[in-house]
Write an enzyme that holds these catalytic residues in place. Structure first.
Site, PDB file in Angstrom:
ATOM      1  N   HIS A  12       0.878  -1.195   0.000  1.00  0.00           N
ATOM      2  CA  HIS A  12       0.000   0.000   0.000  1.00  0.00           C
ATOM      3  C   HIS A  12       0.902   1.228   0.000  1.00  0.00           C
ATOM      4  O   HIS A  12       1.482   1.575   1.025  1.00  0.00           O
ATOM      5  CB  HIS A  12      -0.916   0.009   1.228  1.00  0.00           C
ATOM      6  N   HIS A  14       1.732   5.324  -1.602  1.00  0.00           N
ATOM      7  CA  HIS A  14       1.414   6.546  -2.359  1.00  0.00           C
ATOM      8  C   HIS A  14       2.704   7.129  -2.914  1.00  0.00           C
ATOM      9  O   HIS A  14       3.612   7.465  -2.147  1.00  0.00           O
ATOM     10  CB  HIS A  14       0.747   7.590  -1.458  1.00  0.00           C
ATOM     11  N   LEU A  15       2.777   7.259  -4.224  1.00  0.00           N
ATOM     12  CA  LEU A  15       4.009   7.795  -4.822  1.00  0.00           C
ATOM     13  C   LEU A  15       3.828   9.196  -5.405  1.00  0.00           C
ATOM     14  O   LEU A  15       4.798   9.811  -5.830  1.00  0.00           O
ATOM     15  CB  LEU A  15       4.540   6.842  -5.902  1.00  0.00           C
ATOM     16  N   ARG A  16       2.577   9.699  -5.430  1.00  0.00           N
ATOM     17  CA  ARG A  16       2.327  11.048  -5.965  1.00  0.00           C
ATOM     18  C   ARG A  16       2.795  11.175  -7.428  1.00  0.00           C
ATOM     19  O   ARG A  16       2.928  10.178  -8.117  1.00  0.00           O
ATOM     20  CB  ARG A  16       2.988  12.140  -5.097  1.00  0.00           C
ATOM     21  N   ASN A  40      -5.134   7.490  -6.028  1.00  0.00           N
ATOM     22  CA  ASN A  40      -5.827   8.751  -5.704  1.00  0.00           C
ATOM     23  C   ASN A  40      -4.933   9.964  -5.956  1.00  0.00           C
ATOM     24  O   ASN A  40      -4.609  10.714  -5.059  1.00  0.00           O
ATOM     25  CB  ASN A  40      -6.334   8.737  -4.251  1.00  0.00           C
ATOM     26  N   LYS A  94      -9.196   0.033  -6.333  1.00  0.00           N
ATOM     27  CA  LYS A  94      -9.187   0.616  -4.989  1.00  0.00           C
ATOM     28  C   LYS A  94     -10.418   1.481  -4.775  1.00  0.00           C
ATOM     29  O   LYS A  94     -10.634   2.448  -5.511  1.00  0.00           O
ATOM     30  CB  LYS A  94      -7.926   1.476  -4.810  1.00  0.00           C
ATOM     31  N   HIS A 131     -10.547   1.441   1.241  1.00  0.00           N
ATOM     32  CA  HIS A 131     -10.285   2.352   2.358  1.00  0.00           C
ATOM     33  C   HIS A 131     -11.547   2.331   3.211  1.00  0.00           C
ATOM     34  O   HIS A 131     -12.528   3.000   2.889  1.00  0.00           O
ATOM     35  CB  HIS A 131      -9.979   3.769   1.864  1.00  0.00           C
ATOM     36  N   HIS A 165      -4.941  -0.689   5.453  1.00  0.00           N
ATOM     37  CA  HIS A 165      -4.434   0.000   6.657  1.00  0.00           C
ATOM     38  C   HIS A 165      -5.400  -0.103   7.847  1.00  0.00           C
ATOM     39  O   HIS A 165      -5.876   0.906   8.343  1.00  0.00           O
ATOM     40  CB  HIS A 165      -4.092   1.472   6.372  1.00  0.00           C
ATOM     41  N   ASP A 237       1.457   2.620   3.500  1.00  0.00           N
ATOM     42  CA  ASP A 237       0.627   3.823   3.343  1.00  0.00           C
ATOM     43  C   ASP A 237       1.500   5.074   3.394  1.00  0.00           C
ATOM     44  O   ASP A 237       1.026   6.153   3.745  1.00  0.00           O
ATOM     45  CB  ASP A 237      -0.475   3.884   4.405  1.00  0.00           C
ATOM     46  N   HIS A 241       3.845  14.589   2.174  1.00  0.00           N
ATOM     47  CA  HIS A 241       3.332  15.946   1.948  1.00  0.00           C
ATOM     48  C   HIS A 241       4.503  16.896   2.121  1.00  0.00           C
ATOM     49  O   HIS A 241       5.308  16.712   3.032  1.00  0.00           O
ATOM     50  CB  HIS A 241       2.263  16.318   2.982  1.00  0.00           C
ATOM     51  N   ALA A 253      -3.182  15.094   6.147  1.00  0.00           N
ATOM     52  CA  ALA A 253      -2.961  13.798   6.780  1.00  0.00           C
ATOM     53  C   ALA A 253      -2.016  12.963   5.938  1.00  0.00           C
ATOM     54  O   ALA A 253      -2.137  12.932   4.717  1.00  0.00           O
ATOM     55  CB  ALA A 253      -4.297  13.071   6.955  1.00  0.00           C
TER      56      ALA A 253
END
Lengths: 338, 338
Positions: A12, A14-16, A40, A94, A131, A165, A237, A241, A253
């Site tokens: 899980h 997030h690589l942006r 997302n 997802k 989620h 998560h 996860d 940011h 978050a």
């Protein structure tokens, strides 16, 4: 002392995009053979063309590091043909309830209306990643969502469902009721509770969704993970940011744990006398549930204290400034600043 | 439309020292006839000399505004003579468990060892004000402390005890078991829950101790306050921090509500159809319990929308940027910036 891990996976992640992708992807690629990539983005990844382009960008950002991005599509109502065409290029779809986390405004508002798409996923044997939070009181959101998981598991008995998560004792308990239900657990939810976020000074760096829960919940997660539950696997996860978004009035978050994931997991499992179960959590369990066969890759840690840099360019890492007991062998020169 | 309030009091107030005192005191003095002043300065107010000096500084900071500071001593083991001498200059003694909030390191570590001092307070009829939290899990701290209140109330049946800034349904319920037990309630705990702090983006401006609790807890507070419970009275717990202390990694706890206290209370009581009970909450109940007779002072609000400035010099106010339906009549020119 060395520890060699067999084909570790971050299930899980997030690589942006763009600069942030370039900054963070190498940290994951240095430690993991592959990862399940969340869809997302500001513009969600909800079609095959976009997914292929994003996959290319990820591979470019990883450079020479052999990392497999397991792609996911953002849940919407898909046709049979769309899913048939996507099937071999995705590890799952997802699902986000609308508005529940960063860039989820396009998520699901009405679960009664998505049964046909979910039935297609079941028929085509495409896993559904969820989620699982409601829009209720922040400490109750996961608990309140459990009946949806139960409904999904009962209504679609052949659908493989991943509770992403998980953070509560009740979610852990639900896992034991359905063989086709699995869950990812983050590093930070094995370590922190709401006390760490808001018990002393407020710590924006530890603010994440789902929010860290109670000591009792953390204990249930630890017990299940450290005892080697076969349907629990690691998903960081990790969600970077830029620092200014963690400090202005209204902090985003997300915890960026990619740089410290494997060393800290090794330390945790060692401290809990279950180092022999680490391979299950970070590789075997996920491979079995997803039925994937990633290219084998050995990743070595060495038992040399490592102080986590305060910051990696614009992003602060989980455990920044702390000293861990393991580090990646041949730790690349990082761009971190002390 | 106008609303005239009779001798409103803020029975739990942090005024700090020096520049911060000069900045914040006029906001309270413009709205309230008096306030109960908390003693947890960097160097706690725990002797009469210091208390007298602090009182003078407060009066100077209020300028021409007729505001009575009701002083408190920081709890420690006091001798009979010390308390006898202080008796006429204090409204009570404020007890902090050690380490529980801003500048409380010198607080009580062992409740078994303070019985003699508390017996003296009872004998001399000096109220005991208590920050009632344990060092437990952040959402459970007040609940876990309730047995200490119960022990105090049972062991010292003539001691007047104030449970400061209560936040839970269980604390409200305890109030009904002992006539010599009262409680302050803040403005913000009547309005926010943990959802407002950490349910969407993280909001450092709404981070306070005790932390905001659940919707159920807020409902219990509202019900008791709006129904006119005679032993509940207003204490803002207004606690300014310069903005940089709310934004760095590790934000200080405290909501600065002084500038908006009376207007927002009027709005809340009006919205809940109990405007006739506002005088009880902000004046009569506290006067009765503390047996004080402040100099009478009429404070008028007018029903003119008022947008709260974004910031007062270095400090952000509760509800900054929001528009309230009441404002102070003859609102002084503030130093706020929009």
């Amino acid at each position: 002392m060395e520890l060699t891990l067999d084909t570790p996976l971050d299930l899980h992640l997030h690589l942006r995009e763009q600069e942030m992708l370039s900054l963070v992807a190498p940290f994951s690629a240095a430690q993991f053979a592959g990862g399940v990539i969340m869809p997302n983005l500001v513009q969600p990844v909800d079609n095959l063309e976009r997914l292929r382009a994003y996959r290319k960008e990820i591979l470019a950002a990883c450079g020479d590091l052999p990392f497999t991005p397991y792609m996911t599509l953002f849940f919407r109502r898909y046709s049979r043909n769309e899913l048939l065409e996507a099937r071999d290029e995705i590890i799952g779809v997802k699902l986000y309830p609308a508005g529940i986390t960063t860039q989820s405004e396009g998520g699901v508002r009405d679960f009664d209306r998505i049964g046909d798409t979910i039935a297609l996923l079941e028929e085509l044997d495409i896993p559904l990643l969820v989620h699982g939070e409601t829009n209720g009181f922040v400490m109750d959101r996961e608990h309140e969502f459990l009946p949806v998981y139960q409904w999904l598991a009962e209504t679609f008995p052949r659908l493989r469902i991943v509770m992403e998560h998980i953070t509560t004792a009740e979610a852990v308990a639900l896992l034991d009721r359905f063989d086709h239900l699995a869950a990812t657990v983050t590093l930070h939810h094995l370590m922190i509770t709401l006390d760490d976020v808001a018990g002393g000074l407020l710590q924006p760096d530890l603010f994440c969704k789902p929010i860290a829960k109670t000591p009792r919940d953390r204990e249930a997660l630890r017990r299940a993970v450290f005892s080697g539950h076969p349907r629990l696997f690691f998903g960081s996860d990790s969600a970077p940011h830029p620092r200014h978004k963690k400090e202005c009035c209204g902090c985003a978050a997300g915890i960026f744990s990619a740089p410290v994931a494997l060393p800290m997991l090794a330390q945790l499992f060692e401290e809990n006398d279950c180092l022999e179960r680490l391979d299950g959590f970070i590789s075997v369990n996920g491979r079995n549930f997803y039925r994937i066969t990633p290219l084998p890759r050995q990743v070595a840690l060495e038992r040399i204290p490592w102080q986590v840099p305060e910051q990696f360019e614009t992003v602060r890492s989980f455990l920044s400034g702390k000293t861990l007991s393991w580090r990646l062998k041949n730790q690349p020169e990082t761009t971190g600043n002390h």
